[in-house]
Design a protein around this motif. Structure first.
Motif, short mmCIF file in Angstrom:
data_model
loop_
_atom_site.label_atom_id
_atom_site.label_comp_id
_atom_site.label_asym_id
_atom_site.label_seq_id
_atom_site.Cartn_x
_atom_site.Cartn_y
_atom_site.Cartn_z
N VAL A 178 0.88 -1.17 0.00
CA VAL A 178 0.00 0.00 0.00
C VAL A 178 0.92 1.22 0.00
O VAL A 178 1.64 1.45 0.96
N ARG A 179 0.90 1.97 -1.10
CA ARG A 179 1.81 3.10 -1.25
C ARG A 179 1.08 4.42 -1.02
O ARG A 179 -0.04 4.61 -1.48
N LEU A 180 1.77 5.32 -0.30
CA LEU A 180 1.23 6.63 0.07
C LEU A 180 2.16 7.75 -0.37
O LEU A 180 3.36 7.53 -0.57
N HIS A 181 1.63 8.95 -0.42
CA HIS A 181 2.45 10.15 -0.59
C HIS A 181 3.45 10.19 0.57
O HIS A 181 3.11 9.83 1.70
N PRO A 182 4.69 10.60 0.35
CA PRO A 182 5.69 10.60 1.42
C PRO A 182 5.27 11.36 2.68
O PRO A 182 5.55 10.91 3.79
N ASP A 183 4.58 12.48 2.53
CA ASP A 183 4.13 13.23 3.72
C ASP A 183 3.12 12.41 4.52
O ASP A 183 3.15 12.39 5.75
N ASN A 184 2.21 11.74 3.81
CA ASN A 184 1.20 10.92 4.49
C ASN A 184 1.82 9.68 5.12
O ASN A 184 1.44 9.29 6.23
N ALA A 185 2.75 9.08 4.42
CA ALA A 185 3.44 7.90 4.97
C ALA A 185 4.21 8.27 6.23
O ALA A 185 4.21 7.52 7.21
N ALA A 186 4.86 9.43 6.22
CA ALA A 186 5.60 9.88 7.41
C ALA A 186 4.63 10.12 8.57
O ALA A 186 4.93 9.76 9.73
N GLN A 187 3.47 10.69 8.29
CA GLN A 187 2.46 10.93 9.33
C GLN A 187 1.96 9.60 9.90
O GLN A 187 1.87 9.44 11.12
N PHE A 188 1.64 8.66 9.03
CA PHE A 188 1.15 7.36 9.50
C PHE A 188 2.24 6.63 10.28
O PHE A 188 1.97 6.04 11.33
N PHE A 189 3.47 6.67 9.80
CA PHE A 189 4.60 6.03 10.50
C PHE A 189 4.74 6.61 11.90
O PHE A 189 4.88 5.87 12.88
N SER A 190 4.67 7.91 12.00
CA SER A 190 4.79 8.59 13.29
C SER A 190 3.66 8.17 14.23
O SER A 190 3.89 7.88 15.41
N MET A 191 2.44 8.15 13.72
CA MET A 191 1.28 7.76 14.53
C MET A 191 1.40 6.31 14.98
O MET A 191 1.15 6.00 16.15
N ALA A 192 1.77 5.42 14.07
CA ALA A 192 1.84 3.99 14.39
C ALA A 192 2.94 3.70 15.40
O ALA A 192 2.73 2.91 16.34
N THR A 193 4.10 4.32 15.25
CA THR A 193 5.18 4.05 16.19
C THR A 193 4.90 4.69 17.55
O THR A 193 5.23 4.11 18.58
N ALA A 194 4.27 5.85 17.57
CA ALA A 194 3.92 6.49 18.85
C ALA A 194 2.80 5.71 19.55
O ALA A 194 2.80 5.58 20.77
N ASN A 195 1.87 5.21 18.78
CA ASN A 195 0.71 4.49 19.30
C ASN A 195 1.10 3.09 19.78
O ASN A 195 0.46 2.54 20.65
N GLY A 196 2.12 2.54 19.17
CA GLY A 196 2.52 1.16 19.44
C GLY A 196 2.03 0.29 18.31
O GLY A 196 0.85 0.32 17.96
N LEU A 197 2.93 -0.48 17.72
CA LEU A 197 2.54 -1.31 16.58
C LEU A 197 1.48 -2.33 16.98
O LEU A 197 0.60 -2.65 16.18
N GLY A 198 1.54 -2.83 18.21
CA GLY A 198 0.54 -3.79 18.67
C GLY A 198 -0.84 -3.19 18.79
O GLY A 198 -1.83 -3.91 18.82
N ASN A 199 -0.93 -1.86 18.85
CA ASN A 199 -2.21 -1.16 18.93
C ASN A 199 -2.62 -0.56 17.59
O ASN A 199 -3.54 0.25 17.53
N THR A 200 -1.89 -0.91 16.53
CA THR A 200 -2.16 -0.39 15.19
C THR A 200 -2.68 -1.51 14.31
O THR A 200 -2.05 -2.54 14.16
N LYS A 201 -3.87 -1.28 13.76
CA LYS A 201 -4.52 -2.28 12.93
C LYS A 201 -4.59 -1.77 11.50
O LYS A 201 -4.87 -0.59 11.27
N ILE A 202 -4.35 -2.67 10.55
CA ILE A 202 -4.48 -2.35 9.13
C ILE A 202 -5.50 -3.32 8.55
O ILE A 202 -5.34 -4.53 8.63
N ILE A 203 -6.55 -2.74 8.00
CA ILE A 203 -7.65 -3.53 7.42
C ILE A 203 -7.68 -3.25 5.93
O ILE A 203 -7.80 -2.10 5.50
N VAL A 204 -7.55 -4.31 5.13
CA VAL A 204 -7.56 -4.17 3.67
C VAL A 204 -8.83 -4.85 3.15
O VAL A 204 -9.06 -6.03 3.38
N THR A 205 -9.66 -4.04 2.45
CA THR A 205 -10.91 -4.55 1.90
C THR A 205 -10.93 -4.33 0.39
O THR A 205 -10.17 -3.53 -0.15
N ARG A 206 -11.81 -5.07 -0.25
CA ARG A 206 -11.98 -4.92 -1.69
C ARG A 206 -12.62 -3.60 -1.92
O ARG A 206 -12.44 -2.71 -2.51
#
Length: 142
Positions: free
Chosen positions: A114-142
């Motif tokens: 799943v590819r994102l704009h670099p600014d958005n990917a950096a924001q999501f990376f920051s949120m996920a690592t601050a939140n804790g990877l175990g508390n981060t869920k990724i749901i992929v739907t059709r």
């Protein structure tokens, strides 16, 4: 002495409470049909971004995943050392990460990630690592 212990316990509980609040639930819902990722924290939608998922001949796996590991400056061993900055891996070699192929965002173009704009990917990376990877869920739907 008993009152002192109770007072100290109550004080400590109040100090720990903000830490529990910070361990929130982060959910990234990826829609393959809409080529979007909606990021929610504690049930509140924070962002909705264009993505690129698997192009013809490749697959972005459907399902519910917990983030497994993060790599800020990852490079693909499978695809000619291709850059995958701000990668949050969720299923084997599949990750949410930045792309520099911005003109293809909003339509299928990847090898499965799943590819994102670099600014958005950096924001999501920051949120996920601050939140804790175990508390981060990724749901992929059709």
């Amino acid at each position: 002495m008993r009152k002192f212990i109770l007072a100290a316990s109550a004080f400590l509980c109040l100090q720990i409470q903000p830490l529990v609040a910070e361990a929130s639930n982060l959910v990234a819902k990826v829609s393959i049909s809409q080529q979007t990722m909606t990021v929610s924290q504690n049930g509140i939608v924070k962002y909705r971004w264009k993505v690129s998922t698997a192009r013809k001949g490749y697959v972005t796996p459907l399902g519910n995943y917990k983030a497994k590991w993060a790599s800020k400056n990852h490079r693909s061993r499978k695809y000619d050392n291709a850059p995958m900055p701000y990668a949050i891996f969720f299923n084997g070699g599949y990750a949410v990460h930045a792309t520099f192929d911005l003109k293809r965002l909003g339509r299928p173009a990847s090898h499965g990630c799943v590819r994102l704009h670099p600014d958005n990917a950096a924001q999501f990376f920051s949120m996920a690592t601050a939140n804790g990877l175990g508390n981060t869920k990724i749901i992929v739907t059709r």
